[in-house]
Design an enzyme around this catalytic site. Structure first.
Site, mmCIF file in Angstrom:
data_model
loop_
_atom_site.group_PDB
_atom_site.id
_atom_site.type_symbol
_atom_site.label_atom_id
_atom_site.label_comp_id
_atom_site.label_asym_id
_atom_site.label_seq_id
_atom_site.Cartn_x
_atom_site.Cartn_y
_atom_site.Cartn_z
ATOM 1 N N SER A 77 -4.426 -2.644 -5.038
ATOM 2 C CA SER A 77 -3.068 -1.361 -4.215
ATOM 3 C C SER A 77 -2.830 -0.887 -5.861
ATOM 4 O O SER A 77 -2.507 -1.460 -7.168
ATOM 5 C CB SER A 77 -2.198 -2.457 -3.831
ATOM 6 N N TYR A 135 3.917 -9.068 -2.680
ATOM 7 C CA TYR A 135 3.320 -8.219 -2.206
ATOM 8 C C TYR A 135 2.298 -8.375 -3.320
ATOM 9 O O TYR A 135 1.101 -7.889 -3.881
ATOM 10 C CB TYR A 135 3.119 -7.356 -1.047
ATOM 11 N N LYS A 140 -1.664 -9.136 -5.021
ATOM 12 C CA LYS A 140 -2.426 -8.921 -5.226
ATOM 13 C C LYS A 140 -2.754 -9.151 -6.829
ATOM 14 O O LYS A 140 -3.958 -8.279 -7.011
ATOM 15 C CB LYS A 140 -2.211 -7.095 -5.315
HETATM 16 P P1 NAD Z 1 -5.427 -4.449 7.841
HETATM 17 O O1 NAD Z 1 -3.930 -5.485 8.021
HETATM 18 O O2 NAD Z 1 -5.294 -3.126 9.481
HETATM 19 O O3 NAD Z 1 -6.152 -4.929 7.948
HETATM 20 C C1 NAD Z 1 -6.374 -6.253 7.737
HETATM 21 C C2 NAD Z 1 -7.310 -7.039 8.378
HETATM 22 O O4 NAD Z 1 -7.482 -8.060 7.569
HETATM 23 C C3 NAD Z 1 -7.018 -6.825 9.582
HETATM 24 O O5 NAD Z 1 -7.767 -7.033 10.707
HETATM 25 C C4 NAD Z 1 -6.388 -8.766 10.212
HETATM 26 O O6 NAD Z 1 -6.905 -9.379 10.844
HETATM 27 C C5 NAD Z 1 -7.572 -8.896 9.032
HETATM 28 N N1 NAD Z 1 -7.096 -10.526 8.083
HETATM 29 C C6 NAD Z 1 -5.693 -10.520 7.677
HETATM 30 N N2 NAD Z 1 -5.031 -11.973 7.560
HETATM 31 C C7 NAD Z 1 -6.720 -12.629 7.413
HETATM 32 C C8 NAD Z 1 -7.334 -14.297 6.885
HETATM 33 N N3 NAD Z 1 -6.579 -14.816 6.179
HETATM 34 N N4 NAD Z 1 -8.547 -14.630 7.585
HETATM 35 C C9 NAD Z 1 -9.538 -13.082 8.432
HETATM 36 N N5 NAD Z 1 -8.934 -11.500 8.006
HETATM 37 C C10 NAD Z 1 -7.307 -11.396 8.361
HETATM 38 O O7 NAD Z 1 -4.479 -3.758 6.590
HETATM 39 P P2 NAD Z 1 -5.342 -2.703 5.640
HETATM 40 O O8 NAD Z 1 -4.515 -1.258 5.958
HETATM 41 O O9 NAD Z 1 -7.039 -2.146 6.291
HETATM 42 O O10 NAD Z 1 -5.589 -3.031 4.612
HETATM 43 C C11 NAD Z 1 -6.818 -3.675 3.823
HETATM 44 C C12 NAD Z 1 -6.295 -4.229 2.193
HETATM 45 O O11 NAD Z 1 -6.522 -3.151 1.731
HETATM 46 C C13 NAD Z 1 -5.473 -5.012 2.611
HETATM 47 O O12 NAD Z 1 -5.498 -6.116 1.922
HETATM 48 C C14 NAD Z 1 -4.362 -4.549 1.962
HETATM 49 O O13 NAD Z 1 -3.146 -4.916 1.183
HETATM 50 C C15 NAD Z 1 -5.151 -2.942 1.128
HETATM 51 N N6 NAD Z 1 -4.499 -1.912 0.752
HETATM 52 C C16 NAD Z 1 -3.527 -1.835 2.016
HETATM 53 C C17 NAD Z 1 -3.134 -0.564 1.464
HETATM 54 C C18 NAD Z 1 -2.834 0.513 2.672
HETATM 55 O O14 NAD Z 1 -1.534 0.957 2.654
HETATM 56 N N7 NAD Z 1 -3.405 -0.037 3.836
HETATM 57 C C19 NAD Z 1 -2.628 0.361 0.589
HETATM 58 C C20 NAD Z 1 -3.586 -0.588 -0.764
HETATM 59 C C21 NAD Z 1 -4.011 -1.356 -0.436
#
Ligand code: NAD
Ligand code: UDP
Length: 336
Positions: A124, A148, A152
């Site tokens: 991120s 957070y 990361k």
């Molecule tokens: P999200 O919460 O929609 O998706 C994450 C998925 O991981 C979910 O389906 C959740 O059920 C699953 N999950 C969480 N912990 C788990 C575990 N221990 N075992 C198995 N599954 C697990 O989030 P997103 O927005 O799709 O983000 C995906 C990734 O991108 C994350 O790592 C997040 O940190 C990163 N990210 C997101 C953003 C944002 O703004 N959405 C920005 C930068 C980085």
């Protein structure tokens, strides 16, 4: 090519799954559904008309994860699974270190056990902290300002050491601010908890679930005083993972890329575009700054353009149009 998606049922994971299936990859999703819904399977099948595997598994569970690797034998892992709320990470930092850091170590151990040597990791822009210059390139110093972001950055470092030591390949993608939804309106951002990000909150105001948007600060050193971010359409973001897979064909073993548009929009600008696209007034009140927030974050995405041959194609208006469509069709996310 067999690709395993951890967290593939989530917001970014499900959009990436659509792109991977469209590109004819064989895909297996591992997700514990802690922040998603099993409904995503039929929705993705509906969009792509393609089959994929799904396993209800927690990445922290070594034995369960090993069984998935034993049967699917992935060649590449795209690692989305994790917890992502800055606010929650201040309240419950250990959850973030366990799920994000321990979960990733467990995953890398299982990858080693099954000789899977390539990983694309969802990092991120939050790892940069308060920027010293704009736009932010990958050489900018990293200095996260919340647990957070620390989690990361720790995973980034662990993956870099893992790739160097074992001669494995890694592609770290630092996402800026993903927004929008698939144009079908079948998949989009779904959260079990109260959202903290700007667009899901505006969406809730739009459908009347919340009375108004709280704008956190109008006294930043930006043209209109509100915070500026680089908002990127989630479908463009999803496509960067296909580019990441192709990066593994090259000679470089490990690298990090900003995934953004290179353009910033303020909170007031986003509200105004949303009102125009949705043809509805979004009431707001201006409040004080939010803990841990920075004034401005905009990517320099030129490295991804040169080395991944990827760039964002869709506009902010496209993203907001698709976000409105998703919300109108799914006012309660997948829980309709
Ligand atoms: P999200 O919460 O929609 O998706 C994450 C998925 O991981 C979910 O389906 C959740 O059920 C699953 N999950 C969480 N912990 C788990 C575990 N221990 N075992 C198995 N599954 C697990 O989030 P997103 O927005 O799709 O983000 C995906 C990734 O991108 C994350 O790592 C997040 O940190 C990163 N990210 C997101 C953003 C944002 O703004 N959405 C920005 C930068 C980085
Ligand atoms: N924001 C806001 N009200 C909200 C949520 C967010 O004014 O209810 C602002 C926030 O201060 C920031 C921008 O919107 O300037 C994007 O916030 P978000 O949480 O979506 O992303 P992040 O700050 O993590 O980049």
């Amino acid at each position: 090519m067999r690709i395993l998606l951890t967290g593939g049922a989530g917001y970014i994971g499900s959009h990436t799954l659509v792109e991977l299936l469209a590109n004819k990859y064989k895909v297996c999703v591992v997700d514990n559904l802690s922040n998603s819904n099993i409904e995503f399977i039929s929705r993705v099948q509906n969009i792509t008309k393609k089959e994929f595997k799904f396993n209800l598994v927690d990445i922290c569970d070594h034995n369960a994860l090993s069984k998935v690797f034993e049967s699917f034998r992935p060649e590449i892992v795209i690692h989305f699974a994790g917890s992502k709320s800055v606010k929650e990470s201040f309240d419950n930092p250990l959850k973030y270190y366990k799920n994000n850091v321990f979960g990733s170590i467990n995953l890398l151990n299982v990858m080693d056990k099954y000789s899977c040597s390539k990983i694309i990791f969802s990092s991120s822009a939050t790892v940069y902290g308060n920027p010293e210059y704009l736009p932010i390139d990958e050489n900018h110093k990293v200095s996260p300002s919340n647990p957070y972001g620390h989690s990361k950055l720790m995973v980034e470092k662990i993956i870099k050491d893992w790739s160097t030591t074992y001669n494995n390949k890694s592609c770290i993608l630092r996402y800026f601010n993903p927004i929008g939804a698939h144009e079908s309106g079948l998949i989009g951002e779904h959260s079990h908890d109260h959202p903290n990000n700007l667009l899901p909150i505006i969406e809730n105001v739009f459908i009347g679930k919340e009375n108004n948007l709280k704008i956190y600060g109008n006294n930043y050193k930006t043209p209109d005083g509100s915070g500026i971010r680089d908002y990127i359409h989630v479908v463009d973001l999803a496509k960067s993972h296909v580019a990441g897979i192709k990066f593994f064909d090259g000679t470089k073993s490990s690298d990090v890329f900003n995934i953004g548009t290179g353009k910033g929009n303020s909170v007031f600008e986003i509200v105004s575009i949303y009102e125009k696209v949705a043809k509805k007034n979004i009431p707001y009140v201006v409040e004080g700054r939010r803990k841990g927030d920075i004034s401005e974050s905009v990517a320099d995405p030129s490295k991804a353009r040169t080395k991944l041959s990827w760039k964002a194609e869709l506009t902010i208006e496209d993203a907001i149009k698709h976000s409105v469509n998703w919300k109108l069709k799914n006012p309660n996310g997948y829980n309709n």
